[in-house]
Design a protein around this motif. Structure first.
Motif, PDB file in Angstrom:
ATOM      1  N   ARG A   1       0.767  -1.220   0.005  1.00  0.00           N
ATOM      2  CA  ARG A   1       0.137   0.014  -0.098  1.00  0.00           C
ATOM      3  C   ARG A   1       1.026   1.160   0.047  1.00  0.00           C
ATOM      4  NH1 ARG A   1      -0.903  -2.268   5.090  1.00  0.00           N
ATOM      5  NH2 ARG A   1      -2.800  -2.796   4.296  1.00  0.00           N
ATOM      6  N   LEU A   2       0.307   2.314  -0.472  1.00  0.00           N
ATOM      7  CA  LEU A   2       1.020   3.530  -0.662  1.00  0.00           C
ATOM      8  C   LEU A   2       1.064   4.402   0.725  1.00  0.00           C
ATOM      9  CD1 LEU A   2       0.003   4.710  -4.375  1.00  0.00           C
ATOM     10  CD2 LEU A   2       1.780   3.404  -3.473  1.00  0.00           C
TER      11      LEU A   2
ATOM     12  N   GLN B   1      -2.651   8.304  -8.126  1.00  0.00           N
ATOM     13  CA  GLN B   1      -3.936   7.860  -8.061  1.00  0.00           C
ATOM     14  C   GLN B   1      -3.857   6.573  -9.233  1.00  0.00           C
ATOM     15  OE1 GLN B   1      -5.769  11.270  -9.851  1.00  0.00           O
ATOM     16  NE2 GLN B   1      -5.892  12.169  -7.789  1.00  0.00           N
ATOM     17  N   ALA B   2      -3.006   6.745 -10.361  1.00  0.00           N
ATOM     18  CA  ALA B   2      -2.611   5.330 -10.963  1.00  0.00           C
ATOM     19  C   ALA B   2      -2.137   4.440 -10.460  1.00  0.00           C
ATOM     20  CB  ALA B   2      -1.942   5.939 -12.194  1.00  0.00           C
ATOM     21  N   THR B   3      -1.158   4.589  -9.486  1.00  0.00           N
ATOM     22  CA  THR B   3      -0.574   3.354  -8.884  1.00  0.00           C
ATOM     23  C   THR B   3      -1.554   2.874  -8.071  1.00  0.00           C
ATOM     24  OG1 THR B   3       1.609   4.484  -9.062  1.00  0.00           O
ATOM     25  CG2 THR B   3       1.471   2.718  -7.396  1.00  0.00           C
TER      26      THR B   3
ATOM     27  N   LEU C   1      -3.246  -0.930  -8.062  1.00  0.00           N
ATOM     28  CA  LEU C   1      -2.977  -2.007  -7.327  1.00  0.00           C
ATOM     29  C   LEU C   1      -4.328  -2.758  -6.929  1.00  0.00           C
ATOM     30  CD1 LEU C   1      -0.431  -0.479  -4.859  1.00  0.00           C
ATOM     31  CD2 LEU C   1       0.136  -2.257  -6.241  1.00  0.00           C
ATOM     32  N   LEU C   2      -5.231  -1.899  -6.843  1.00  0.00           N
ATOM     33  CA  LEU C   2      -6.677  -2.596  -6.469  1.00  0.00           C
ATOM     34  C   LEU C   2      -7.191  -3.322  -7.791  1.00  0.00           C
ATOM     35  CD1 LEU C   2      -8.079   0.331  -4.536  1.00  0.00           C
ATOM     36  CD2 LEU C   2      -7.314  -1.630  -3.570  1.00  0.00           C
ATOM     37  N   GLN C   3      -7.066  -2.861  -8.946  1.00  0.00           N
ATOM     38  CA  GLN C   3      -7.613  -3.297 -10.164  1.00  0.00           C
ATOM     39  C   GLN C   3      -6.822  -4.716 -10.494  1.00  0.00           C
ATOM     40  OE1 GLN C   3      -6.552  -1.251 -13.758  1.00  0.00           O
ATOM     41  NE2 GLN C   3      -8.337  -1.787 -14.750  1.00  0.00           N
ATOM     42  N   VAL C   4      -5.612  -4.666 -10.235  1.00  0.00           N
ATOM     43  CA  VAL C   4      -4.948  -6.022 -10.575  1.00  0.00           C
ATOM     44  C   VAL C   4      -5.197  -6.980  -9.664  1.00  0.00           C
ATOM     45  CG1 VAL C   4      -2.629  -7.236 -10.097  1.00  0.00           C
ATOM     46  CG2 VAL C   4      -2.604  -4.991 -11.375  1.00  0.00           C
TER      47      VAL C   4
ATOM     48  N   TRP D   1       3.813   2.788 -11.086  1.00  0.00           N
ATOM     49  CA  TRP D   1       4.697   2.870  -9.928  1.00  0.00           C
ATOM     50  C   TRP D   1       6.130   3.825 -10.159  1.00  0.00           C
ATOM     51  CZ3 TRP D   1       5.521   3.477  -5.041  1.00  0.00           C
ATOM     52  CH2 TRP D   1       6.758   3.032  -4.277  1.00  0.00           C
ATOM     53  N   ILE D   2       6.801   3.437 -11.229  1.00  0.00           N
ATOM     54  CA  ILE D   2       7.862   4.052 -11.864  1.00  0.00           C
ATOM     55  C   ILE D   2       7.611   5.449 -11.822  1.00  0.00           C
ATOM     56  CG2 ILE D   2       9.529   4.173 -13.544  1.00  0.00           C
ATOM     57  CD1 ILE D   2       9.211   1.261 -14.020  1.00  0.00           C
TER      58      ILE D   2
END
Length: 420
Positions: free
Chosen positions: A231-232, A345-347, A351-354, A410-411
């Motif tokens: 988690r972030l 937001q994208a990360t 993570l949830l979408q995956v 993430w990058i």
């Protein structure tokens, strides 16, 4: 192309059609390997390094202006003397001349300060270029990996679709399936073949991008492991990293350089004081008739009275550049905040979408297997089987794409916060 006709005559050609052979992979590389290769082989970072060298050299030149200068000079002179005066008609001088600036309105120190800040800003620009390259390599690396997985998934779909044709053909022969089931299976195969071809084009483009970004062989196999956070940290904490970004730090240095530039320009209103000394190694002729001294020393004062308003114009220009630097720093901070929010937001969403797509793909695979068993028992139609197959592979494709996209995000978040 498929030739539609009697189903039993068409199916053997489908079943026998091989998957297109791929060139053998040359070398397996990780993302860190790819980035290392890009840093060593691409021109943008080398250009930035040269710009840093140039900025350091300009700073050294400014520092050199504070210290004395020593010159060896000589001259041969002809003099207009009265006839019969006995004075020499020519002469020569060889001397060492040293000049030490005493006071230049503090312009020399302001100049050193300005160029020192510019050199620091250029070093930060070099770091920022490395971060941008890091993101570009990430997009190229995981974009290629996603394209490879997508083609692999479509080839798997093609393989399963051809098996459907084979199974239905055998069932049609014994009267357990309708010919219409065979035609729908043939259509499925043709459609997937078109998708595989499109995936080939996308994969070739991704390979070219990867090779250009990294300098590595376009056929390199990839080790796509990348450690992702569970988690972030809260967004508020992440936004505190804005001022550690190299581009923001570089703008701060450029603002300090602009402030020093204003001091440098204002120093043009102040006087200059220089100390000059000569040591004569050789002196003959009329110039030597008045004195036989071996050295002399002079202190010079220059007080600017009027330069046509040029100095004041330079002060106005420098003040404007300082205000511009303030605006550029504010813009850099806003851009940094926008990029951090976007990548965060994208990360976070990725993570949830995956996780959701993984569960969906697993369930869809089990559903497809169940539909195949039920079809053999006559409980469902061939259309149900094909629909479940397409759903399963589509979710698998979405899952694999999402995995690559979240790694790219993430990058991007690491780059947006100034670290890699």
């Amino acid at each position: 192309m498929l030739a539609f006709g009697t189903f039993g005559a068409v199916a053997p050609s489908l079943a026998a059609e091989p998957v297109v052979a791929r060139p053998a992979a040359v070398a397996a590389v990780s993302f860190s390997d790819a980035f290392r290769s890009a840093r060593e082989g691409t021109e943008p970072l080398k250009i930035q390094a040269e710009l840093t060298t140039q900025a350091e050299a300009r700073k050294a030149q400014a520092v050199g202006g504070i210290f004395p200068s020593v010159d060896l000079n000589g001259s041969y002179n002809l003099y207009d003397v009265a006839p019969g005066s006995g004075a020499a008609k020519n002469g020569s001088i060889v001397r060492l001349t040293a000049n030490q600036p005493i006071f230049r309105g503090l312009r020399e120190f302001s100049g050193v300060r300005q160029l020192s800040r510019v050199a620091d800003a250029q070093r930060l620009a070099e770091q920022n270029a490395a971060l941008e390259l890091y993101q570009t390599v990430g997009e190229a690396f995981f974009g290629l990996y996603a394209a490879e997985l997508d083609r692999r998934n479509l080839e798997r779909l093609l393989e399963l679709s051809i098996k459907r044709v084979d199974e239905i053909r055998s069932r049609v022969k014994i009267g357990r399936s309708r010919q219409s089931d065979g035609y729908s299976a043939e259509a499925q195969v043709a459609q997937v073949q078109a998708q595989v071809q499109a995936a080939e084009v996308t994969l070739d483009q991704a390979r070219d991008f990867f090779a250009q970004a990294t300098g590595l062989n376009r056929m390199s196999s990839l080790n796509a492991e990348l450690k992702l956070p569970v988690r972030l940290e809260p967004l508020a904490e992440t936004l505190k990293l804005i001022d550690r970004r190299p581009d923001v730090l570089a703008q701060k240095e450029l603002l300090a350089a602009a402030e020093a530039g204003t001091s440098l320009a204002w120093g043009g209103h102040l006087p200059s004081v220089d100390l000059t000394g000569n040591y004569y190694l050789h002196r003959t002729g009329a110039s030597a008739s008045s004195s036989n001294s071996k050295w002399d020393l002079s202190l010079g004062l220059t007080f600017p009275l009027f330069q046509g308003g040029a100095v004041q114009a330079q002060v106005r220009e420098s003040s404007s550049a300082e205000r511009q630097a303030v605006l550029a720093l504010d813009a850099a901070r806003r851009r940094a905040e926008r990029e951090i929010r976007s990548q965060y937001q994208a990360t976070e969403g990725g993570l949830l979408q995956v996780e959701f797509l993984r569960k969906a793909a697993d369930a869809a695979e089990k559903n497809y297997e169940a539909q195949v068993r039920d079809y053999r028992l006559g409980l469902v139609s061939n259309l149900d089987v094909l629909t479940s197959l397409n759903t399963y592979v589509d979710l698998k494709r979405q899952y694999d794409r999402a995995q690559s996209q979240v790694k790219i995000a993430w990058i991007g978040l690491q780059v947006a916060t100034g670290k890699n």
